[in-house]
Design an enzyme around this catalytic site. Structure first.
Site, PDB file in Angstrom:
ATOM      1  N   TYR A   1       0.000  -7.232  -0.035  1.00 61.41           N
ATOM      2  CA  TYR A   1      -0.321  -5.900  -0.565  1.00 61.41           C
ATOM      3  C   TYR A   1       0.259  -5.769  -1.968  1.00 61.41           C
ATOM      4  CZ  TYR A   1      -0.428  -0.765  -0.987  1.00 61.41           C
ATOM      5  OH  TYR A   1      -0.649   0.523  -1.412  1.00 61.41           O
TER       6      TYR A   1
ATOM      7  N   ASP B   1       4.824 -10.765  -7.161  1.00 58.75           N
ATOM      8  CA  ASP B   1       4.974  -9.340  -6.890  1.00 58.75           C
ATOM      9  C   ASP B   1       6.280  -9.172  -6.119  1.00 58.75           C
ATOM     10  OD1 ASP B   1       4.933  -6.734  -6.174  1.00 58.75           O
ATOM     11  OD2 ASP B   1       2.883  -6.722  -5.365  1.00 58.75           O
TER      12      ASP B   1
ATOM     13  N   LYS C   1      10.352  -0.095  -6.118  1.00 60.00           N
ATOM     14  CA  LYS C   1      11.287   0.231  -5.039  1.00 60.00           C
ATOM     15  C   LYS C   1      12.754   0.224  -5.520  1.00 60.00           C
ATOM     16  CE  LYS C   1       7.767  -0.394  -1.684  1.00 60.00           C
ATOM     17  NZ  LYS C   1       6.637  -1.306  -1.633  1.00 60.00           N
TER      18      LYS C   1
END
Ligand SMILES: *Cc1c(COP(=O)(O)O)cnc(C)c1O
Length: 423
Positions: free
Chosen positions: A144, A239, A267
């Site tokens: 994702y 990522d 995050k």
């Protein structure tokens, strides 16, 4: 457990907010429950509006590595607020955060701050295309990378549990430049790279997949990606929105010793505030406007409050390298408890763990890719979720998300969680 206030708020929210939530996994749909509305959180604990308190292993899906409302972060943020919430002009803080990021991840020679992981990935891909002059990108099934159009092809995360392979509203023409290979499957990559030889701008990968549950890269997989991209002038994008500052200050690239051309972060880098970043080799990043021809901008990019939270969080992590060994060891104890349960009860449970990230899959395993992850019994997961909640433990409301351990989780809380796992 009384959850009447949450239930009432959920009912009302559904009238004004699609599904009552601002991000789909929060709706608890895949565990067949109504979500808990949160009132406050502190350290390792989260408390709902009905006054139920839980040991939290969601940690806001990753940012909370220090636990909730860390006093130093909160104090710095409060102080920063008094100096103004946003200026739309450069600040010394942005330089400081860029330097902290570079120090932690030397491959990130230049970095841009943005406001979400989605934006970071979208921008990194634009830069890769601008730099290489190529259109195609290659991603992995079950990885994702946020919700931008070109990447919503067989995406993981909530799209996985809700069994929506693609998203409605994405024109087919927007995804025709996206190739999808299988995670941990070198042949699938080789095949696509041969078919589209010297035409792929970038391979983007979650170096540890954490949005189909936690799935580790097999030995040599990341090195293989590094080599095949180098052979074809293709950029390698890690990522690291989850793994960055999570597997260690240097993220997965340090942990596995593989250096990407570009890295996306999110995050933890915002310390709980809306902030993300992308960066990499300087000649690639110098493609970005105003130096180069690749346009990317943001009204709130490098926002002083978010930047402050990021700086303080990274500084605390830098001062406490022992946090990483501690949370890894704690995650290891949780993983062992799941294995012990499987042994005792004969249930099919497979655990993947790396650092402070883990997932217990309700399947015999091994889980090494999308298909083996999705072979899990999501009904068994939902039962486990319910049992944990009743015992005061808040885990991800989906089989296909990670369990996050923070520096705020105490030995006693880990022991209590192990007992709950063992049932
Ligand atoms: C969370 C996540 C994103 C998206 O970040 P947002 O801030 O939610 O847009 C991208 N990539 C990975 C690996 C993620 O875990």
């Amino acid at each position: 457990m009384n959850t009447s206030k949450s239930a009432r708020l959920f009912e009302k929210s559904q009238k004004r907010i699609p599904g009552g939530v601002n991000s789909p996994v929060r709706a608890f749909g895949s565990v067949g429950r109504t979500p808990l509305f949160i009132d406050h959180a502190k350290g390792s604990h989260i408390t709902d509006v009905d006054g139920n308190t839980f040991i939290d292993y969601v940690c806001s899906w990753g940012p909370g590595i220090l636990g909730h409302a860390h006093p130093e972060v909160v104090e710095a943020v409060q102080k920063a607020c008094a100096d103004g919430l946003t200026y739309g002009a450069p600040t010394e803080k942005e330089l400081k955060l860029a330097e902290l990021i570079h120090e932690a991840m030397p491959s990130v020679e230049k970095v841009r701050l943005v406001s979400s992981g989605t934006e970071a990935v979208m921008s990194a891909i634009r830069v890769a295309r601008g730099y290489t002059g190529r259109d195609l990108i290659l991603k992995f099934k079950g990885n994702y990378h946020g919700h931008s159009d070109g990447l919503l092809v067989k995406a993981g995360s909530a799209a996985l549990t809700t069994a929506v392979p693609d998203s409605s509203g994405v024109p087919a023409s927007y995804t025709q430049n996206t190739l999808v290979a299988l995670y941990n499957d070198k042949d699938s990559v080789q095949e696509l790279m041969a078919r589209y030889e010297n035409r792929v701008a970038a391979i983007i990968v979650e170096p540890v997949a954490a949005n189909m549950g936690v799935v580790l890269p097999e030995d040599g997989f990341l090195t293989f990606l590094r080599e095949i991209t180098q052979q074809q002038g293709t950029l390698l994008i890690f990522d690291e929105v989850i793994t960055g500052f999570r597997l260690g200050m240097g993220g997965a690239q340090e942990y596995f010793g593989v250096k990407p051309d570009l890295t996306t972060m999110g995050k933890i880098v915002g310390g709980g505030m809306p902030m993300a970043a992308y960066g990499g080799r300087k000649e690639i990043m110098d493609m970005v406007s105003p130096v180069g021809p690749v346009y990317q901008a943001g009204t709130l990019s490098g926002n002083p409050i978010a930047t402050t939270a990021g700086i303080v969080t990274l500084e605390i992590l830098k001062q406490h390298p022992e946090y990483y060994t501690d949370i890894e060891q704690k995650a290891g104890r949780l993983a062992a408890a799941f294995r012990e349960r499987a042994e005792k009860t004969g249930e099919a449970i497979w655990v993947n763990q790396v650092g402070s990230l883990l997932s217990a899959f309700f399947t015999a395993g091994p889980v090494q890719d999308y298909d083996s992850a999705t072979a899990s019994d999501t009904k068994a997961y939902a039962d486990y979720f319910g049992r944990m909640l009743e015992r005061g433990i808040y885990v991800a409301p989906s089989q296909f998300e990670a369990m996050f351990v923070s520096a705020a989780h105490t030995e006693e809380e880990i022991a209590e969680t192990c007992r709950a796992i063992l049932g």
